[in-house]
Scaffold this motif. Sequence first.
Motif, PDB file in Angstrom:
ATOM      1  N   LYS A  63       8.278   7.181  16.343  1.00 49.16           N
ATOM      2  CA  LYS A  63       8.931   7.856  15.208  1.00 49.16           C
ATOM      3  C   LYS A  63      10.150   8.663  15.678  1.00 49.16           C
ATOM      4  O   LYS A  63      11.149   8.754  14.963  1.00 49.16           O
ATOM      5  CB  LYS A  63       7.929   8.733  14.459  1.00 49.16           C
ATOM      6  N   ALA A 101      10.429   7.646   9.334  1.00 41.95           N
ATOM      7  CA  ALA A 101      10.091   8.410  10.535  1.00 41.95           C
ATOM      8  C   ALA A 101       8.815   9.192  10.221  1.00 41.95           C
ATOM      9  O   ALA A 101       7.976   8.743   9.427  1.00 41.95           O
ATOM     10  CB  ALA A 101      11.254   9.329  10.912  1.00 41.95           C
ATOM     11  N   SER A 102       8.654  10.359  10.786  1.00 41.82           N
ATOM     12  CA  SER A 102       7.491  11.204  10.524  1.00 41.82           C
ATOM     13  C   SER A 102       7.799  12.584  11.094  1.00 41.82           C
ATOM     14  O   SER A 102       8.578  12.699  12.056  1.00 41.82           O
ATOM     15  CB  SER A 102       6.253  10.638  11.235  1.00 41.82           C
ATOM     16  N   SER A 123       0.852  -1.196   0.000  1.00 42.22           N
ATOM     17  CA  SER A 123       0.000   0.000   0.000  1.00 42.22           C
ATOM     18  C   SER A 123       0.885   1.242   0.000  1.00 42.22           C
ATOM     19  O   SER A 123       2.106   1.150   0.206  1.00 42.22           O
ATOM     20  CB  SER A 123      -0.885  -0.015   1.261  1.00 42.22           C
ATOM     21  N   GLY A 159       5.088   2.353   0.616  1.00 42.30           N
ATOM     22  CA  GLY A 159       5.857   1.139   0.325  1.00 42.30           C
ATOM     23  C   GLY A 159       5.621   0.658  -1.093  1.00 42.30           C
ATOM     24  O   GLY A 159       6.553   0.219  -1.782  1.00 42.30           O
TER      25      GLY A 159
HETATM   26  N1  NAD Z   1       0.813   8.731   5.079  1.00 39.58           N
HETATM   27  C1  NAD Z   1       1.391   9.656   5.842  1.00 39.58           C
HETATM   28  O1  NAD Z   1       0.921  10.801   5.904  1.00 39.58           O
HETATM   29  C2  NAD Z   1       2.638   9.340   6.630  1.00 39.58           C
HETATM   30  C3  NAD Z   1       3.243  10.395   7.315  1.00 39.58           C
HETATM   31  C4  NAD Z   1       4.398  10.133   8.055  1.00 39.58           C
HETATM   32  C5  NAD Z   1       4.907   8.849   8.110  1.00 39.58           C
HETATM   33  N2  NAD Z   1       4.286   7.838   7.438  1.00 39.58           N
HETATM   34  C6  NAD Z   1       4.876   6.497   7.569  1.00 39.58           C
HETATM   35  O2  NAD Z   1       5.025   5.897   6.297  1.00 39.58           O
HETATM   36  C7  NAD Z   1       4.919   4.474   6.422  1.00 39.58           C
HETATM   37  C8  NAD Z   1       3.948   3.957   5.388  1.00 39.58           C
HETATM   38  O3  NAD Z   1       2.675   4.553   5.610  1.00 39.58           O
HETATM   39  P1  NAD Z   1       1.563   4.673   4.482  1.00 39.58           P
HETATM   40  O4  NAD Z   1       0.980   6.023   4.608  1.00 39.58           O
HETATM   41  O5  NAD Z   1       2.061   4.207   3.166  1.00 39.58           O
HETATM   42  O6  NAD Z   1       0.493   3.647   5.104  1.00 39.58           O
HETATM   43  P2  NAD Z   1      -0.424   2.532   4.441  1.00 39.58           P
HETATM   44  O7  NAD Z   1      -1.372   2.142   5.507  1.00 39.58           O
HETATM   45  O8  NAD Z   1      -0.940   2.969   3.112  1.00 39.58           O
HETATM   46  O9  NAD Z   1       0.635   1.352   4.190  1.00 39.58           O
HETATM   47  C9  NAD Z   1       1.255   0.686   5.257  1.00 39.58           C
HETATM   48  C10 NAD Z   1       1.485  -0.759   4.850  1.00 39.58           C
HETATM   49  O10 NAD Z   1       2.146  -1.417   5.935  1.00 39.58           O
HETATM   50  C11 NAD Z   1       1.539  -2.669   6.098  1.00 39.58           C
HETATM   51  N3  NAD Z   1       1.683  -3.126   7.472  1.00 39.58           N
HETATM   52  C12 NAD Z   1       1.188  -2.557   8.606  1.00 39.58           C
HETATM   53  N4  NAD Z   1       1.485  -3.308   9.666  1.00 39.58           N
HETATM   54  C13 NAD Z   1       2.189  -4.381   9.197  1.00 39.58           C
HETATM   55  C14 NAD Z   1       2.751  -5.522   9.802  1.00 39.58           C
HETATM   56  N5  NAD Z   1       2.651  -5.734  11.118  1.00 39.58           N
HETATM   57  N6  NAD Z   1       3.402  -6.423   9.023  1.00 39.58           N
HETATM   58  C15 NAD Z   1       3.498  -6.236   7.677  1.00 39.58           C
HETATM   59  N7  NAD Z   1       2.966  -5.178   7.049  1.00 39.58           N
HETATM   60  C16 NAD Z   1       2.317  -4.266   7.799  1.00 39.58           C
HETATM   61  C17 NAD Z   1       0.072  -2.469   5.762  1.00 39.58           C
HETATM   62  O11 NAD Z   1      -0.571  -3.697   5.439  1.00 39.58           O
HETATM   63  C18 NAD Z   1       0.162  -1.507   4.590  1.00 39.58           C
HETATM   64  O12 NAD Z   1       0.227  -2.206   3.350  1.00 39.58           O
HETATM   65  C19 NAD Z   1       4.514   4.200   7.878  1.00 39.58           C
HETATM   66  O13 NAD Z   1       5.660   3.851   8.630  1.00 39.58           O
HETATM   67  C20 NAD Z   1       3.976   5.544   8.344  1.00 39.58           C
HETATM   68  O14 NAD Z   1       4.090   5.742   9.732  1.00 39.58           O
HETATM   69  C21 NAD Z   1       3.164   8.052   6.702  1.00 39.58           C
END
Ligand code: NAD
Length: 256
Positions: A155, A137-138, A14, A17
Amino acid sequence: MTEPFVALVTGAGSGIGRATTLRFVRAGARVLAVDLNEAGLTETSRLAGESEAVALLVKDVTADDAPSAAVAAALAQFGRLDWLVNNAGIGNAKAADQTSDAEWDRYVDINLRALFRFSREALPHLAPGRGAIVNLASVFGLFGHPRVAPYAATKAAVVGLTHQMAADYGPKGIRVNAVAPGVIETALTRERIDTDARFQALNIDPIPFPRLGRPEDVANAIYFLCSEEAAYISGHVLAIDGGWSVTNYSRRGDAL
Ligand SMILES: NC(=O)c1ccc[n+]([C@@H]2O[C@H](COP(=O)([O-])OP(=O)(O)OC[C@H]3O[C@@H](n4cnc5c(N)ncnc54)[C@H](O)[C@@H]3O)[C@@H](O)[C@H]2O)c1
């Protein structure tokens, strides 16, 4: 000819990633894509044109054997490992007084402990001079933000571990960096972006850039930090937030 780079990307089913996996494939790299969401991984593979450059591993990153299974799968499939992107994570969260022990542990297990365990497993295999880790991180790990206690704590710890590992593995020619996204439109943030007035006021109104972040914005930065273009960058935490974290700006204020 240089051998293709081989990456391990967690949470590749998703959002960020998935975009990172597609960015790496576009750059000619091979990717072992890990996620607990099998349908999400299958969609990532489809978007990559079912390319043999992407191998899938359905796994919960918190499982005891997840790091060893993932590294073994990357080596078996592609014969080497150069880049690790510790991306799997969960978001949202609450204030400290509203957070149960179980919730706290869940954030630590997924966002921090798994990241540490994947790094520990991958590090001995990363080639000196080619090896790179990028941690997710974030901006919430850099600045105080209301009602995200366990998320922000994990984070901030990711930032600390990134700095620390840059010190330990720099002498081996391995670079360790982090990205700190602001609001990126993914499954993690979709509902709050659309319906949460408080989230909009705190997180969207103060973004000077006139749009939200996209997974591809973060993926491009992750690719840069892994690539040889970033050969002398280590221990850096790159905010990707349209200017949110370094400005005192308000979209509504600007319109007055
Ligand atoms: N979207 C944002 O605004 C944002 C901001 C700051 C940081 N982040 C960080 O970016 C990273 C990705 O976030 P995203 O927005 O793409 O989220 P998302 O929910 O779209 O994707 C996260 C993915 O991680 C997988 N996942 C979660 N827990 C898991 C586990 N235990 N084992 C295996 N897979 C697992 C989920 O199935 C999902 O496919 C995260 O670490 C998040 O904290 C995101």
